[in-house]
Scaffold this active site. Sequence first.
Site, mmCIF file in Angstrom:
data_model
loop_
_atom_site.group_PDB
_atom_site.id
_atom_site.type_symbol
_atom_site.label_atom_id
_atom_site.label_comp_id
_atom_site.label_asym_id
_atom_site.label_seq_id
_atom_site.Cartn_x
_atom_site.Cartn_y
_atom_site.Cartn_z
ATOM 1 N N LYS A 1 -1.338 5.477 -1.398
ATOM 2 C CA LYS A 1 -1.690 6.338 -2.537
ATOM 3 C C LYS A 1 -2.860 7.233 -2.172
ATOM 4 O O LYS A 1 -2.850 8.432 -2.428
ATOM 5 C CB LYS A 1 -2.063 5.495 -3.768
ATOM 6 N N GLN B 1 -4.417 -1.214 -10.088
ATOM 7 C CA GLN B 1 -3.287 -1.832 -9.389
ATOM 8 C C GLN B 1 -2.973 -3.211 -9.976
ATOM 9 O O GLN B 1 -3.862 -4.041 -10.159
ATOM 10 C CB GLN B 1 -3.630 -1.942 -7.893
ATOM 11 N N ASP C 1 -0.287 5.784 -15.052
ATOM 12 C CA ASP C 1 0.777 4.782 -14.941
ATOM 13 C C ASP C 1 1.669 4.786 -16.184
ATOM 14 O O ASP C 1 2.774 4.243 -16.144
ATOM 15 C CB ASP C 1 0.152 3.380 -14.835
HETATM 16 N N1 GUN Z 1 1.874 -2.615 -8.669
HETATM 17 C C1 GUN Z 1 3.088 -2.344 -8.131
HETATM 18 N N2 GUN Z 1 3.552 -1.156 -8.588
HETATM 19 C C2 GUN Z 1 2.600 -0.665 -9.419
HETATM 20 C C3 GUN Z 1 2.496 0.530 -10.177
HETATM 21 O O1 GUN Z 1 3.380 1.395 -10.202
HETATM 22 N N3 GUN Z 1 1.350 0.666 -10.897
HETATM 23 C C4 GUN Z 1 0.369 -0.274 -10.909
HETATM 24 N N4 GUN Z 1 -0.698 -0.057 -11.656
HETATM 25 N N5 GUN Z 1 0.440 -1.398 -10.217
HETATM 26 C C5 GUN Z 1 1.557 -1.592 -9.474
#
Ligand code: GUN
Length: 300
Positions: free
Chosen positions: A54, A98, A121
């Site tokens: 990311k 996350q 998100d």
């Molecule tokens: N953990 C795995 N995929 C995601 C996601 O798309 N967003 C977040 N916040 N955590 C994750």
Amino acid sequence: MTATRIDGKAFAATVRGKVADGVRALKDSHGITPGLAVVLVGEDPASQVYVRNKGLQTVEAGMQSFEHKLADTTPEADLLALVAALNADPAVHGILVQLPLPKHVDEAKVLAAIDPAKDVDGFHVLNVGLLGTGQKAMVPCTPLGCLMMLRDHLGDLSGLNAVVVGRSNIVGKPMAQLLLGDSCTVTIAHSRTKDLAEVCRRADILVAAVGRPEMIPGDWIKPGATVIDVGINRIPAPEKGEGKTRLVGDVDYDSAAAVAGAITPVPGGVGPMTIACLLANTLTAYCRANGLPEPEGLTA
Ligand code: GUN
């Protein structure tokens, strides 16, 4: 029939390119760089890989990346204080915490503390409600990526029978809302659905998001259907050597590709679209916060 392979890797690169163009235009016109903050609590290896990717892709798109790595013993109150600081920081336009979080932290409480306007998100209940009532929302990244691929491949989705297999808050439910928003006739199927094979066979659009390796075989698929496989499952691959593994989706690719009109592979299908849509959401959040027109083709 042999299905068209929908190349998510190439499509994600196109989306990232559009985001980078939008960011450049903003810098030229407003002198401001959109910023994305990612918070990682603990040392889960898969999460560390996600967060690193990311960060790299955020910078590649010309945005500012803020990474906050906290020990897995971090008290909930400290995490809430960090979220409050990011909410108040004018350089931060998107916030992602996350998941999963350590057990001693109340996940719902943390997600509820994120400013809904910075919730890239789309997990905040306000955004869930806005999406559910057909209003402008921040939309979860994976289903947004699936929607973009479906629109790109099929054009107008209205009137099509869509079946979403899986009812998670992150993929299944928002995916169903997005398909409904594009005027599909939507069924959400799950582990308790009676005669799942028959339900799947009615689908012009089949989205598989159950997390069970190769669960959906080709004979559950309507000839010519468009199949979006969200599953990422690691299974043993003794043919590659002892202890080796490989990634597979929720759909049995080979038998499904013999029947479907189009299908996303795993890896290289939906996966790369998730981070691309996170960047798109950050740009969208910036534009909305500043009363600017939204970037074209990057929103629901
Ligand atoms: N953990 C795995 N995929 C995601 C996601 O798309 N967003 C977040 N916040 N955590 C994750």
